[in-house]
Design a protein around this motif. Structure first.
Motif, PDB file in Angstrom:
ATOM      1  N   ASP A   1       7.826   7.090   2.006  1.00 54.20           N
ATOM      2  CA  ASP A   1       7.061   5.872   1.709  1.00 54.20           C
ATOM      3  C   ASP A   1       8.003   4.751   1.285  1.00 54.20           C
ATOM      4  O   ASP A   1       7.883   3.606   1.748  1.00 54.20           O
ATOM      5  CB  ASP A   1       6.051   6.177   0.604  1.00 54.20           C
ATOM      6  CG  ASP A   1       5.141   4.998   0.304  1.00 54.20           C
ATOM      7  OD1 ASP A   1       4.714   4.322   1.247  1.00 54.20           O
ATOM      8  OD2 ASP A   1       4.859   4.760  -0.888  1.00 54.20           O
TER       9      ASP A   1
ATOM     10  N   SER B   1       2.156  -3.351   1.679  1.00 51.76           N
ATOM     11  CA  SER B   1       1.562  -2.218   0.965  1.00 51.76           C
ATOM     12  C   SER B   1       1.205  -1.160   2.007  1.00 51.76           C
ATOM     13  O   SER B   1       0.941  -1.471   3.165  1.00 51.76           O
ATOM     14  CB  SER B   1       0.325  -2.653   0.182  1.00 51.76           C
ATOM     15  OG  SER B   1      -0.617  -3.259   1.033  1.00 51.76           O
ATOM     16  N   THR B   2       1.220   0.098   1.573  1.00 48.69           N
ATOM     17  CA  THR B   2       0.989   1.214   2.491  1.00 48.69           C
ATOM     18  C   THR B   2      -0.486   1.357   2.820  1.00 48.69           C
ATOM     19  O   THR B   2      -1.331   1.325   1.924  1.00 48.69           O
ATOM     20  CB  THR B   2       1.478   2.541   1.863  1.00 48.69           C
ATOM     21  OG1 THR B   2       2.742   2.333   1.261  1.00 48.69           O
ATOM     22  CG2 THR B   2       1.571   3.634   2.917  1.00 48.69           C
TER      23      THR B   2
ATOM     24  N   ASN C   1      -1.353   3.790   5.606  1.00 53.11           N
ATOM     25  CA  ASN C   1      -1.433   5.200   6.018  1.00 53.11           C
ATOM     26  C   ASN C   1      -0.037   5.784   6.075  1.00 53.11           C
ATOM     27  O   ASN C   1       0.934   5.092   6.427  1.00 53.11           O
ATOM     28  CB  ASN C   1      -2.093   5.325   7.396  1.00 53.11           C
ATOM     29  CG  ASN C   1      -2.087   6.762   7.905  1.00 53.11           C
ATOM     30  OD1 ASN C   1      -1.161   7.173   8.608  1.00 53.11           O
ATOM     31  ND2 ASN C   1      -3.079   7.526   7.526  1.00 53.11           N
TER      32      ASN C   1
ATOM     33  N   GLY D   1       2.973   4.486  -3.792  1.00 53.27           N
ATOM     34  CA  GLY D   1       2.335   5.293  -2.754  1.00 53.27           C
ATOM     35  C   GLY D   1       2.811   6.734  -2.729  1.00 53.27           C
ATOM     36  O   GLY D   1       2.074   7.634  -2.319  1.00 53.27           O
TER      37      GLY D   1
ATOM     38  N   HIS E   1       0.500   8.786  -4.959  1.00 57.88           N
ATOM     39  CA  HIS E   1      -0.755   9.165  -4.291  1.00 57.88           C
ATOM     40  C   HIS E   1      -0.517  10.404  -3.413  1.00 57.88           C
ATOM     41  O   HIS E   1      -1.284  11.366  -3.460  1.00 57.88           O
ATOM     42  CB  HIS E   1      -1.257   8.043  -3.374  1.00 57.88           C
ATOM     43  CG  HIS E   1      -1.652   6.782  -4.038  1.00 57.88           C
ATOM     44  ND1 HIS E   1      -0.748   5.885  -4.552  1.00 57.88           N
ATOM     45  CD2 HIS E   1      -2.872   6.232  -4.266  1.00 57.88           C
ATOM     46  CE1 HIS E   1      -1.386   4.843  -5.059  1.00 57.88           C
ATOM     47  NE2 HIS E   1      -2.672   5.034  -4.900  1.00 57.88           N
TER      48      HIS E   1
ATOM     49  N   ASN F   1      -4.507   8.329   3.667  1.00 61.11           N
ATOM     50  CA  ASN F   1      -5.042   6.971   3.834  1.00 61.11           C
ATOM     51  C   ASN F   1      -5.173   6.338   2.459  1.00 61.11           C
ATOM     52  O   ASN F   1      -5.823   6.897   1.569  1.00 61.11           O
ATOM     53  CB  ASN F   1      -6.408   7.009   4.526  1.00 61.11           C
ATOM     54  CG  ASN F   1      -6.272   7.303   5.998  1.00 61.11           C
ATOM     55  OD1 ASN F   1      -5.690   6.529   6.747  1.00 61.11           O
ATOM     56  ND2 ASN F   1      -6.770   8.451   6.415  1.00 61.11           N
ATOM     57  N   TYR F   2      -4.547   5.172   2.312  1.00 60.65           N
ATOM     58  CA  TYR F   2      -4.553   4.457   1.036  1.00 60.65           C
ATOM     59  C   TYR F   2      -5.698   3.442   1.050  1.00 60.65           C
ATOM     60  O   TYR F   2      -5.736   2.572   1.924  1.00 60.65           O
ATOM     61  CB  TYR F   2      -3.216   3.747   0.825  1.00 60.65           C
ATOM     62  CG  TYR F   2      -2.048   4.711   0.700  1.00 60.65           C
ATOM     63  CD1 TYR F   2      -1.436   5.247   1.828  1.00 60.65           C
ATOM     64  CD2 TYR F   2      -1.582   5.090  -0.550  1.00 60.65           C
ATOM     65  CE1 TYR F   2      -0.385   6.134   1.711  1.00 60.65           C
ATOM     66  CE2 TYR F   2      -0.514   5.978  -0.680  1.00 60.65           C
ATOM     67  CZ  TYR F   2       0.076   6.490   0.460  1.00 60.65           C
ATOM     68  OH  TYR F   2       1.122   7.375   0.347  1.00 60.65           O
TER      69      TYR F   2
ATOM     70  N   PRO G   1      -5.394   0.061  -4.658  1.00 57.78           N
ATOM     71  CA  PRO G   1      -4.284   0.235  -5.600  1.00 57.78           C
ATOM     72  C   PRO G   1      -4.805   0.674  -6.974  1.00 57.78           C
ATOM     73  O   PRO G   1      -5.998   0.561  -7.253  1.00 57.78           O
ATOM     74  CB  PRO G   1      -3.669  -1.168  -5.676  1.00 57.78           C
ATOM     75  CG  PRO G   1      -4.818  -2.077  -5.400  1.00 57.78           C
ATOM     76  CD  PRO G   1      -5.722  -1.349  -4.446  1.00 57.78           C
TER      77      PRO G   1
ATOM     78  N   ALA H   1      -7.735   7.012  -2.511  1.00 57.12           N
ATOM     79  CA  ALA H   1      -6.945   7.543  -1.390  1.00 57.12           C
ATOM     80  C   ALA H   1      -7.606   8.819  -0.904  1.00 57.12           C
ATOM     81  O   ALA H   1      -8.265   9.531  -1.681  1.00 57.12           O
ATOM     82  CB  ALA H   1      -5.510   7.825  -1.824  1.00 57.12           C
TER      83      ALA H   1
END
Lengths: 129, 136
Positions: free
Chosen positions: A50, A66-67, A69, B54, B57, B85-86, B89, B124
């Motif tokens: 990531d 921002s992430t 997936n 991330g 998560h 899948n995010y 936040p 998430a």
């Protein structure tokens, strides 16, 4: 734009740019970063992927992201590093950017690979790292 | 030889992991196929945006899937694939994770899990494929 995050420092990552201009993330595994049976937690590789994909996008395109997936395949948990990771941008379409990253062990063998989809953020403070 | 553990021994093996403690995870509930994990969101887990990184998560979903599998099978497992899948936040407070097995084979197990904030909003969602470590 900050160079690294507190989580980045918490895990002991180091980031530098190699001679080809690639972002390289390196990690010397510390005792607190292993599991109860002395193996590497896959979450450590997830965090490397990531971070290195997000950082590569940030360094290359100079945009905060921002992430959205992250899809990871783990190949080998059998050694304790040191590890390094690099990434490349594979696709850009408007505000969506796709990158892929690879984590290597000290003998340059692949231990994990990942593909990530990132969204360009409106705010500079959204930069990954 | 494959060693069958009790549910208590499986829980203890997770809690004795240095990485588990280093991130700050806490087990709220640990029964066969029914595990609840929580994480106080400290600043040490933030990205440069001041929200949860991330990688945290992904780590938490990986962990809750592994817990759902090991609490059921009592067998060690290793992650082969994980897709996250995010959705939102997080900063401050605590987050919780729930997971469940979707399909269990002799060696391969597929599981899914989610992260929720304190208001119950999903942050998430992930699905993973794991290999059970069997000796035969």
């Amino acid at each position: 734009m900050r160079e690294s995050s507190s989580f980045f420092e918490h895990l002991g990552f180091h980031k530098y740019i190699d001679r080809d201009g690639r972002v390289i993330l390196s990690l010397e595994v510390k005792p607190e970063n292993i599991t109860e049976d002395s193996t590497i937690p896959s979450g450590l590789f997830s965090s490397m992927l990531d971070t290195v994909i997000g950082s590569t996008i940030g360094e290359t395109l100079q945009v905060p992201t921002s992430t959205v997936n992250l899809n990871m395949n783990y190949v080998d948990f059998s050694n304790n590093g040191p590890f390094s990771a690099h990434a490349s941008i594979t696709h850009k379409d408007g505000k969506m950017i796709v990158g892929e990253g690879t984590v290597l062990d000290g003998e340059d063998k692949v231990v994990a690979k990942g593909v990530g989809t990132f969204k360009v953020s409106a705010r500079d403070s959204d930069q990954k790292g | 030889m494959e060693v069958t553990k009790t549910i208590g021994e499986v829980r203890e093996s997770f809690e004795s992991s240095p990485f588990f403690s280093h991130i700050g995870f806490e087990i709220v509930h640990f029964e066969e196929g029914n595990v609840l994990l929580k994480l106080p969101v400290h600043e040490k887990l933030y990205n440069v945006n001041g929200t949860l990184h991330g990688g945290v998560h992904a780590t938490m979903i990986d962990l809750i899937l592994g817990m759902a599998i090991r609490s059921t099978t009592k067998t060690r497992c290793t992650t082969m694939n994980l897709n996250i899948n995010y959705l939102a936040p997080a900063s401050g407070g605590e987050i919780q994770a729930k997971g469940r097995i979707l399909k269990q084979g002799y060696r391969i197990v597929t599981a899914e899990g989610e992260l929720y904030d304190q208001e119950g909003n999903m942050m998430a969602k992930g699905i993973g494929t794991f290999k059970l470590i069997r000796e035969d």
